[in-house]
Design an enzyme around this catalytic site. Structure first.
Site, short mmCIF file in Angstrom:
data_model
loop_
_atom_site.label_atom_id
_atom_site.label_comp_id
_atom_site.label_asym_id
_atom_site.label_seq_id
_atom_site.Cartn_x
_atom_site.Cartn_y
_atom_site.Cartn_z
CG ASN A 280 18.94 17.91 21.69
OD1 ASN A 280 17.72 18.06 21.66
ND2 ASN A 280 19.57 17.43 22.75
CG HIS B 223 15.80 13.40 22.67
ND1 HIS B 223 15.33 14.54 22.06
CD2 HIS B 223 16.85 13.79 23.44
CE1 HIS B 223 16.07 15.57 22.44
NE2 HIS B 223 16.99 15.14 23.28
CB CYS C 175 15.23 16.21 25.77
SG CYS C 175 16.58 17.38 25.54
O1 UT7 Z 1 19.11 16.11 24.95
C1 UT7 Z 1 19.42 16.26 26.29
C2 UT7 Z 1 20.33 15.24 26.71
N1 UT7 Z 1 21.67 15.50 26.23
C3 UT7 Z 1 22.35 14.53 25.69
O2 UT7 Z 1 21.86 13.45 25.52
C4 UT7 Z 1 23.81 14.80 25.36
C5 UT7 Z 1 24.66 13.66 25.84
N2 UT7 Z 1 26.06 13.84 25.66
C6 UT7 Z 1 26.67 13.89 24.45
O3 UT7 Z 1 26.02 13.86 23.42
C7 UT7 Z 1 28.18 13.91 24.40
O4 UT7 Z 1 28.67 13.69 25.70
C8 UT7 Z 1 28.78 15.22 23.83
C9 UT7 Z 1 28.49 15.32 22.35
C10 UT7 Z 1 28.21 16.42 24.57
C11 UT7 Z 1 30.30 15.21 24.00
O5 UT7 Z 1 30.83 14.04 23.39
P1 UT7 Z 1 31.85 13.12 24.20
O6 UT7 Z 1 32.25 12.06 23.29
O7 UT7 Z 1 31.19 12.73 25.48
O8 UT7 Z 1 33.05 14.09 24.41
P2 UT7 Z 1 33.75 14.55 25.76
O9 UT7 Z 1 32.96 15.61 26.43
O10 UT7 Z 1 34.18 13.37 26.57
O11 UT7 Z 1 35.08 15.17 25.17
C12 UT7 Z 1 36.07 14.36 24.51
C13 UT7 Z 1 37.14 15.30 23.99
C14 UT7 Z 1 37.63 16.28 25.05
O12 UT7 Z 1 39.00 16.52 24.85
P3 UT7 Z 1 40.11 15.75 25.72
O13 UT7 Z 1 39.80 16.12 27.15
O14 UT7 Z 1 39.92 14.31 25.44
O15 UT7 Z 1 41.39 16.33 25.21
C15 UT7 Z 1 36.86 17.53 24.76
O16 UT7 Z 1 37.52 18.69 25.20
O17 UT7 Z 1 36.61 16.11 22.93
C16 UT7 Z 1 36.79 17.48 23.24
N3 UT7 Z 1 35.66 18.22 22.71
C17 UT7 Z 1 35.64 18.71 21.46
N4 UT7 Z 1 36.55 18.67 20.47
C18 UT7 Z 1 36.22 19.27 19.31
C19 UT7 Z 1 34.48 18.52 23.31
N5 UT7 Z 1 33.69 19.21 22.47
C20 UT7 Z 1 34.40 19.34 21.32
C21 UT7 Z 1 34.12 19.95 20.08
N6 UT7 Z 1 35.06 19.88 19.12
N7 UT7 Z 1 32.96 20.58 19.84
#
Ligand code: UT7
Length: 329
Positions: free
Chosen positions: A286, A256, A116
């Site tokens: 992204n 970004h 990125c």
């Molecule tokens: O560009 C390169 C660099 N990349 C980035 O900057 C990305 C950085 N990270 C992020 O943007 C975020 O971490 C994500 C968008 C990838 C994920 O968001 P988050 O708030 O960190 O979610 P998480 O992974 O902690 O998941 C929270 C909950 C989980 O469920 P439980 O364990 O709390 O029951 C996940 O299983 O949300 C669940 N979850 C979803 N639910 C519905 C994860 N993905 C999804 C989804 N839909 N698509």
């Protein structure tokens, strides 16, 4: 003696027609529009559906438009840098393929793989050839076909990424406006959190790597999230300090586009006025190396000569940084 700066003298961008909406993703994985919008800010992303089309095809459209817009003949271009993690092939570099497709014959060309952060690393690299006085017309492209490395059964990654990109023409600045300074960083220990497991010399493609789905993006989102905010805030502060500027002096912040919560975290961390932050993540998601030129291109009609602009990014590697420039036209 004053330093010869490189100026951006033109910008173009392209996204494929196909819109992958949150509603459509709801049919592919266990997710919903409310979660995606509230956790990422993304409503849709563009996908390059045409079979047999790759990053070079998007980039050739972009470069063609850029040459026309800036009244530049392909023969005048001396260097082409393509920033991407989804090049057409492992080798040769996609930049060479793009040159072939648009008729650029007098340039050398290479790719930069900084995920990125690709476009910022490419912009800085390209500007140095102008500053050195050895090159007069350089094209820097940031483009990715992320759909080619996304597992559309993995809800943690498939909701985030899209395809598209943009490119700039760099020329010697005539009046002191241009790319002034960059603070660029890398930390390879971050590879653990964001990478593609197979397809390189470590794990060449095999039936096993395909069966294990190791040719897709692997991301531990939370670890990346925290580092991204800290890394972007830190490098923006450093580049501003080095150039005796405060956030109030900056006309536009171009972050970004990975997650709206990261963008807001960066703006809050810098105490930056949100009305001056370029945001289009809701439309494209992204696009990796494509996000920064896509933003700059969309805001081009609003930019004024002399505007102070800070671009910042964070991505796989880890790689991150900030660039300060003044708009040249
Ligand atoms: O560009 C390169 C660099 N990349 C980035 O900057 C990305 C950085 N990270 C992020 O943007 C975020 O971490 C994500 C968008 C990838 C994920 O968001 P988050 O708030 O960190 O979610 P998480 O992974 O902690 O998941 C929270 C909950 C989980 O469920 P439980 O364990 O709390 O029951 C996940 O299983 O949300 C669940 N979850 C979803 N639910 C519905 C994860 N993905 C999804 C989804 N839909 N698509």
């Amino acid at each position: 003696m004053n330093r010869q700066l490189a100026a951006i003298t033109g910008i173009e961008a392209y996204v494929p027609e196909y819109r992958l909406t949150n509603t459509e993703l709801e049919k592919l994985v266990d997710t919903n529009d409310e979660w995606i919008v509230s956790r990422t800010g993304i409503k849709e992303r563009r996908i390059l559906k045409d079979p047999g089309k790759a990053v070079s095809d998007m980039a050739a459209i972009i470069v063609d438009k850029l040459l026309k817009k800036t009244n530049t003949s392909p023969d005048e271009i001396e260097l082409v840098i393509c920033c991407t993690v989804t090049g057409d092939m492992v080798f040769p570099d996609t930049a060479n393929i793009i040159c072939d497709k648009v008729g650029i014959k007098n340039a050398f060309a290479f790719d930069i793989n900084a995920a990125c952060s690709g476009f910022l690393f490419g912009l800085t690299t390209g500007s140095k050839f102008i500053e050195a006085g050895t090159h007069k017309k350089v094209i820097v492209i940031g483009a990715d076909k992320m759909s080619s490395i996304i597992d559309y059964t993995d809800r943690a990654t498939c909701i985030i990424f899209g395809d598209g990109g943009g490119a700039v023409l760099l020329e010697p600045s005539k009046d002191g406006h241009g790319i002034v300074d960059s603070v660029l960083c890398g930390d390879g220990s971050g590879r653990e959190y964001l990478h593609m497991k197979a397809g390189g010399s470590l794990r060449p493609a095999s039936a096993e790597t395909v069966a294990n789905k190791e040719h897709y993006v692997y991301q531990e989102g939370k670890a990346v999230f925290k580092s991204a905010i800290n890394g972007m805030v830190d490098t923006v502060q450093k580049v501003l300090k080095r150039n005796h500027l405060t956030t109030a002096d900056v006309d536009w912040l171009v972050p970004h586009q990975a997650n709206i919560r990261i963008i807001n975290g960066v703006a809050d961390g810098l105490d930056f006025d949100k009305s001056k932050v370029m945001i289009n993540i809701e439309k494209y998601g992204n696009t990796t190396a494509g996000t920064l030129p896509l933003c700059l291109h969309e805001w081009e009609p609003k930019l004024k000569k002399g505007d102070k602009i800070v671009l910042t990014t964070f991505g796989g590697g880890f790689t991150w940084g900030a660039t300060y420039l003044t708009w040249a036209y």
